[in-house]
Scaffold this active site. Sequence first.
Site, PDB file in Angstrom:
ATOM      1  N   GLY A  35      59.114  58.167  15.772  1.00  0.00           N
ATOM      2  CA  GLY A  35      60.373  58.676  16.181  1.00  0.00           C
ATOM      3  C   GLY A  35      60.747  59.662  17.611  1.00  0.00           C
ATOM      4  O   GLY A  35      59.571  59.678  18.396  1.00  0.00           O
ATOM      5  N   ALA A  36      61.567  60.710  17.041  1.00  0.00           N
ATOM      6  CA  ALA A  36      62.180  61.150  17.955  1.00  0.00           C
ATOM      7  C   ALA A  36      62.010  60.700  18.947  1.00  0.00           C
ATOM      8  O   ALA A  36      61.807  61.197  20.346  1.00  0.00           O
ATOM      9  CB  ALA A  36      61.506  62.888  17.882  1.00  0.00           C
ATOM     10  N   LEU A  37      63.011  59.611  19.443  1.00  0.00           N
ATOM     11  CA  LEU A  37      62.403  58.890  20.078  1.00  0.00           C
ATOM     12  C   LEU A  37      63.344  59.743  21.374  1.00  0.00           C
ATOM     13  O   LEU A  37      65.368  60.311  21.256  1.00  0.00           O
ATOM     14  CB  LEU A  37      63.615  57.243  19.903  1.00  0.00           C
ATOM     15  CG  LEU A  37      62.773  56.820  18.806  1.00  0.00           C
ATOM     16  CD1 LEU A  37      63.575  55.374  18.570  1.00  0.00           C
ATOM     17  CD2 LEU A  37      61.531  56.997  19.099  1.00  0.00           C
ATOM     18  N   HIS A  41      60.190  55.852  24.774  1.00  0.00           N
ATOM     19  CA  HIS A  41      60.598  54.897  23.959  1.00  0.00           C
ATOM     20  C   HIS A  41      61.408  53.716  24.625  1.00  0.00           C
ATOM     21  O   HIS A  41      60.830  52.696  23.921  1.00  0.00           O
ATOM     22  CB  HIS A  41      60.783  55.413  23.201  1.00  0.00           C
ATOM     23  CG  HIS A  41      59.957  56.644  22.258  1.00  0.00           C
ATOM     24  ND1 HIS A  41      60.812  57.690  22.385  1.00  0.00           N
ATOM     25  CD2 HIS A  41      58.048  57.148  21.273  1.00  0.00           C
ATOM     26  CE1 HIS A  41      59.508  58.886  21.009  1.00  0.00           C
ATOM     27  NE2 HIS A  41      58.277  58.356  21.250  1.00  0.00           N
ATOM     28  N   GLY A 151      52.387  53.247  25.415  1.00  0.00           N
ATOM     29  CA  GLY A 151      53.176  54.136  26.596  1.00  0.00           C
ATOM     30  C   GLY A 151      51.569  54.803  27.386  1.00  0.00           C
ATOM     31  O   GLY A 151      50.916  55.299  26.770  1.00  0.00           O
ATOM     32  N   ASP A 154      49.804  58.435  26.523  1.00  0.00           N
ATOM     33  CA  ASP A 154      49.116  57.821  25.709  1.00  0.00           C
ATOM     34  C   ASP A 154      47.594  56.707  26.360  1.00  0.00           C
ATOM     35  O   ASP A 154      47.293  55.882  25.579  1.00  0.00           O
ATOM     36  CB  ASP A 154      49.213  57.947  24.662  1.00  0.00           C
ATOM     37  CG  ASP A 154      50.312  59.166  23.477  1.00  0.00           C
ATOM     38  OD1 ASP A 154      49.939  60.432  23.718  1.00  0.00           O
ATOM     39  OD2 ASP A 154      51.162  59.142  24.030  1.00  0.00           O
TER      40      ASP A 154
HETATM   41  O1  PAF Z   1      51.777  57.124  20.183  1.00  0.00           O
HETATM   42  C1  PAF Z   1      52.590  57.601  19.479  1.00  0.00           C
HETATM   43  O2  PAF Z   1      53.788  57.418  19.227  1.00  0.00           O
HETATM   44  C2  PAF Z   1      51.637  57.150  17.839  1.00  0.00           C
HETATM   45  O3  PAF Z   1      50.060  57.992  18.342  1.00  0.00           O
HETATM   46  C3  PAF Z   1      51.589  55.752  17.459  1.00  0.00           C
HETATM   47  C4  PAF Z   1      51.395  54.967  18.830  1.00  0.00           C
HETATM   48  C5  PAF Z   1      52.826  54.868  17.023  1.00  0.00           C
HETATM   49  C6  PAF Z   1      50.490  55.630  15.786  1.00  0.00           C
HETATM   50  O4  PAF Z   1      51.519  56.660  14.675  1.00  0.00           O
END
Ligand code: PAF
Length: 284
Positions: A35-37, A41, A151, A154
């Site tokens: 969330g907190a898009l 995202h 993404g 990460d």
């Molecule tokens: O990258 C993220 O937002 C989180 O690590 C994920 C992949 C949704 C897992 O909780």
Amino acid sequence: MSTDLNTISKLADLQSQRSKWRHNNQIIALVPTMGALHEGHLSLVKLARTAASKVIVSVFVNPKQFTQGEDLDQYPRDLAADLDKLKTIGADLVYAPDVEQIYPKGFSTHISVTGISEGLCGVSRPHFFDGVATVVTKLLLHCAPDIAVFGEKDYQQLLVIRRLVADLDLPVDVLGGPIVRESDGLALSSRNVYLSKTDRQSAPLLWKALIETRAQLLQGVPMQQAASQTSEQLIKAGFILDYFELCDARTLAPIHQYEGKPARLLIASMLGRTRLIDNISVIG
Ligand code: PAF
């Protein structure tokens, strides 16, 4: 708030929707999020849209990837705002389970991906990738997508998930979406809201350090030498560096000098109370 974006919190409802889609031969993509898009995202959802006919976005702040003293309680949550954003870009379903749905009472299993998860973020956050691997496995089993999108911001997480999917023969194609940046270079992150005004001004220095170091690496300067000058500038500006490493782009094995094979330059740092990570591809 969106009224017509299908939001599901129960696994049984998700399974019933998924079966209908399967029955109609739909290609399903999943974009897992906490969330907190932000635009980063949304770019992953757009990428998913190009590859699938139905897009599920999961919104779940996963307690297992936080440890004591980290920001689980403060982590920004605003499902209504997330739904509004998703509605505008054509997501088909939001899966927003509660903690009990993912980790019912007595839950005792965890998934651990060794090797690739052990360096970089795995050193200072040893709990993190087990938490990610466990929740991503559950989300993949719940949503049973054909495609899952993560993404490149990460980057290590993306490789850990690729390893997990390959090792467990999970029937899903993993796609990586490029990093989206502010106009000054700062990589978008839900945690950027923690930055104070002054820290927000300094934060793009991380990206600048990646660009400058890459330029030196491409000229044949060894990593230690290339990184020392840029690291010094970061430290002077108040960054507390966690790591700054040049790694093989596929295995994340450390590289001391760039020699033409696809590599990735990865950095993590605290700035004030905010942990920032970023990375850049190094290809000559
Ligand atoms: O990258 C993220 O937002 C989180 O690590 C994920 C992949 C949704 C897992 O909780």
